[in-house]
Write a protein that holds these residues in place. Structure first.
Motif, PDB file in Angstrom:
ATOM      1  N   LEU A 190       0.926  -1.198   0.057  1.00  0.00           N
ATOM      2  CA  LEU A 190      -0.136   0.136  -0.094  1.00  0.00           C
ATOM      3  C   LEU A 190       0.908   1.232   0.092  1.00  0.00           C
ATOM      4  CD1 LEU A 190      -3.017   0.924   0.166  1.00  0.00           C
ATOM      5  CD2 LEU A 190      -2.855   1.108   2.518  1.00  0.00           C
ATOM      6  N   LEU A 191       1.904   1.064   0.856  1.00  0.00           N
ATOM      7  CA  LEU A 191       2.945   2.591   0.859  1.00  0.00           C
ATOM      8  C   LEU A 191       3.796   2.436  -0.216  1.00  0.00           C
ATOM      9  CD1 LEU A 191       3.646   2.118   4.614  1.00  0.00           C
ATOM     10  CD2 LEU A 191       2.082   3.925   3.626  1.00  0.00           C
ATOM     11  N   GLY A 192       3.750   1.679  -1.354  1.00  0.00           N
ATOM     12  CA  GLY A 192       4.703   1.644  -2.404  1.00  0.00           C
ATOM     13  C   GLY A 192       6.190   1.009  -2.141  1.00  0.00           C
ATOM     14  N   VAL A 193       6.325   0.523  -0.945  1.00  0.00           N
ATOM     15  CA  VAL A 193       7.647   0.018  -0.503  1.00  0.00           C
ATOM     16  C   VAL A 193       8.179  -1.247  -1.275  1.00  0.00           C
ATOM     17  CG1 VAL A 193       9.084  -1.008   1.550  1.00  0.00           C
ATOM     18  CG2 VAL A 193       7.459   0.895   2.018  1.00  0.00           C
ATOM     19  N   GLU A 194       7.193  -2.004  -1.527  1.00  0.00           N
ATOM     20  CA  GLU A 194       7.289  -3.217  -2.477  1.00  0.00           C
ATOM     21  C   GLU A 194       6.361  -3.316  -3.382  1.00  0.00           C
ATOM     22  OE1 GLU A 194       4.755  -6.858  -0.343  1.00  0.00           O
ATOM     23  OE2 GLU A 194       6.409  -6.495   0.549  1.00  0.00           O
ATOM     24  N   LYS A 195       6.826  -4.139  -4.460  1.00  0.00           N
ATOM     25  CA  LYS A 195       6.161  -3.953  -5.756  1.00  0.00           C
ATOM     26  C   LYS A 195       5.248  -5.259  -5.920  1.00  0.00           C
ATOM     27  CE  LYS A 195       9.263  -0.757  -8.134  1.00  0.00           C
ATOM     28  NZ  LYS A 195       9.536  -0.080  -9.064  1.00  0.00           N
ATOM     29  N   SER A 196       5.288  -6.102  -4.976  1.00  0.00           N
ATOM     30  CA  SER A 196       4.627  -7.222  -5.069  1.00  0.00           C
ATOM     31  C   SER A 196       3.546  -7.135  -4.327  1.00  0.00           C
ATOM     32  CB  SER A 196       5.428  -8.454  -4.716  1.00  0.00           C
ATOM     33  OG  SER A 196       5.765  -8.489  -3.641  1.00  0.00           O
TER      34      SER A 196
END
Length: 99
Positions: free
Chosen positions: A66-72
């Motif tokens: 949700l925060l865009g820290v991971e792309k999966s």
């Protein structure tokens, strides 16, 4: 920071629309105003930690996603047959190789 807002705003809107919810529906579920959801989706404000966690739980995604820290993202295949799971995996593989 502006990049982080983009991820949050974009993902909240995408997940809400994918769930077939209007901003007012999501606001009612979370116990906030529709204008609060609108502000999140426009990147004007960022949800508090409490709401990031609630949104992640509601939409079935990680807070990192949700925060865009991971792309999966995690996709639940609960209730699907093995054949249906294979079709999904094949489609994902097809999209990965298209890029």
């Amino acid at each position: 920071m502006a990049n982080e807002l983009f991820y949050i705003a974009d993902r909240i809107k995408m997940l809400r629309e994918k769930s077939g919810l209007k901003q007012a529906d999501l606001a009612r579920i979370l116990g906030i105003s529709r204008s609060g959801v609108n502000a999140w989706e426009m990147g004007l404000t960022v949800p508090s930690t409490q709401y990031v966690v609630e949104l992640a739980k509601f939409f079935g995604v990680s807070t990192d996603y949700l925060l865009g820290v991971e792309k999966s993202a995690v996709i639940s295949v609960e209730g699907l047959s093995e054949k249906q799971v294979k079709v999904l995996l094949d489609a994902i593989d097809c999209f990965k190789h298209k890029n």
